[in-house]
Design a protein around this motif. Structure first.
Motif, short mmCIF file in Angstrom:
data_model
loop_
_atom_site.label_atom_id
_atom_site.label_comp_id
_atom_site.label_asym_id
_atom_site.label_seq_id
_atom_site.Cartn_x
_atom_site.Cartn_y
_atom_site.Cartn_z
N GLU A 199 59.55 28.94 29.29
CA GLU A 199 60.70 29.27 30.16
C GLU A 199 62.01 28.84 29.52
O GLU A 199 62.99 29.58 29.52
CB GLU A 199 60.51 28.58 31.51
CG GLU A 199 61.75 28.44 32.36
CD GLU A 199 61.61 27.35 33.41
OE1 GLU A 199 62.66 26.83 33.85
OE2 GLU A 199 60.47 26.98 33.80
N ILE A 200 62.03 27.66 28.94
CA ILE A 200 63.23 27.15 28.27
C ILE A 200 63.59 28.04 27.09
O ILE A 200 64.75 28.41 26.91
CB ILE A 200 63.03 25.68 27.85
CG1 ILE A 200 62.95 24.79 29.10
CG2 ILE A 200 64.15 25.23 26.92
CD1 ILE A 200 62.45 23.38 28.81
N HIS A 229 69.00 27.98 17.23
CA HIS A 229 68.78 27.02 18.30
C HIS A 229 68.14 25.77 17.69
O HIS A 229 66.99 25.80 17.26
CB HIS A 229 67.89 27.61 19.39
CG HIS A 229 68.46 28.85 20.00
ND1 HIS A 229 69.62 28.85 20.73
CD2 HIS A 229 68.03 30.13 19.95
CE1 HIS A 229 69.88 30.08 21.13
NE2 HIS A 229 68.94 30.87 20.66
N ARG A 234 56.83 23.96 30.67
CA ARG A 234 58.20 24.49 30.82
C ARG A 234 58.76 25.09 29.54
O ARG A 234 59.77 25.80 29.57
CB ARG A 234 59.16 23.38 31.29
CG ARG A 234 58.99 23.01 32.73
CD ARG A 234 60.11 22.09 33.20
NE ARG A 234 61.43 22.71 33.05
CZ ARG A 234 62.57 22.03 32.88
NH1 ARG A 234 62.56 20.71 32.85
NH2 ARG A 234 63.72 22.66 32.76
N GLU A 247 73.19 21.65 24.64
CA GLU A 247 72.68 21.65 26.02
C GLU A 247 71.59 20.59 26.20
O GLU A 247 70.61 20.56 25.46
CB GLU A 247 72.13 23.03 26.37
CG GLU A 247 71.56 23.11 27.76
CD GLU A 247 70.86 24.45 28.02
OE1 GLU A 247 70.16 24.54 29.04
OE2 GLU A 247 71.00 25.38 27.21
N ALA A 296 62.78 31.14 26.63
CA ALA A 296 63.19 32.47 27.10
C ALA A 296 64.68 32.53 27.42
O ALA A 296 65.31 33.58 27.29
CB ALA A 296 62.37 32.89 28.33
N SER A 297 65.26 31.39 27.80
CA SER A 297 66.69 31.37 28.09
C SER A 297 67.52 31.11 26.83
O SER A 297 68.75 31.01 26.92
CB SER A 297 67.00 30.33 29.17
OG SER A 297 66.73 29.03 28.69
N HIS A 298 66.86 31.01 25.68
CA HIS A 298 67.54 30.81 24.40
C HIS A 298 66.95 31.76 23.36
O HIS A 298 66.32 31.33 22.41
CB HIS A 298 67.40 29.35 23.94
CG HIS A 298 68.04 28.38 24.84
ND1 HIS A 298 67.41 27.87 25.95
CD2 HIS A 298 69.27 27.83 24.83
CE1 HIS A 298 68.22 27.05 26.57
NE2 HIS A 298 69.36 27.01 25.91
#
Length: 189
Positions: free
Chosen positions: A183-184, A109, A180, A171, A186-188
């Motif tokens: 949370e960000i 990432h 945030r 993205e 956690a989705s990656h």
């Protein structure tokens, strides 16, 4: 590890055909394997066919390498130069000119945080610090120990009205705050 530490000392100047050397690959363990075989070669041939000159396919060829390998290895530059009839120095010049091409391995990432003046006023530096903390990257441009993340600053992502914008790979995420970041991420995973 930087590209300067991988491959042969004069990777851009020798006359070997791509893939014919025994240079260590991306992480120093295996020989370089050509990118443009099978489907990748067919894709490149289709791109070349759309242009009157092969050199017009250089940027798309570099994108294919980066998509397939994650970064542009010096031997991949050599491979492209042979396929497109360009000098290795010309290909390297293009790779080093554009910041969008990775010249060393990066995390799965790749996180870009806008730190231009408008975003800085809105807290971009705290967003950067939060990404560095939560990814385990010790500093900008380094990759986390688990190989998942690389965080860098960029000049502008063109979304000053939605500060602080970031990009994770392809993205785009707007209005990022330090809170945030977990949370960000956690989705990656």
């Amino acid at each position: 590890m930087s590209a300067a530490h991988v491959g042969r000392g004069n990777a851009m100047g020798d006359e070997q055909s791509p893939g014919s050397n025994t240079t260590a690959g991306a992480h120093g363990h295996e020989p370089y394997q050509p990118v443009f075989q099978g489907a990748a070669r067919q894709e490149l041939d289709g791109i070349i066919a759309r242009y009157p000159a092969k050199m017009a396919a250089l940027l798309p060829a570099l994108w294919i390498v980066q998509r397939e390998r994650g970064w542009i290895h010096p031997d991949a530059m050599q491979e492209i130069s042979h396929l497109l009839g360009l000098t290795p120095a010309y290909v390297k010049g293009v790779v080093t000119f554009y910041t969008m091409y990775h010249q060393h391995p990066v995390g799965r990432h790749f996180i870009q945080v806008c730190t231009t003046s408008p975003c800085n006023v809105c807290g971009a530096e705290d967003v950067v610090k939060s990404f560095l903390k939560h990814t385990g990257c010790e500093e900008l441009g380094t990759t986390s120990a688990d190989g998942r993340y690389t965080v860098i600053e960029v000049e502008c992502l063109g979304a000053c009205g939605f500060a602080t914008p970031i990009m994770i790979n392809e993205e785009f995420v707007e209005s990022v705050t330090p809170e945030r970041v977990p949370e960000i991420l956690a989705s990656h995973p």
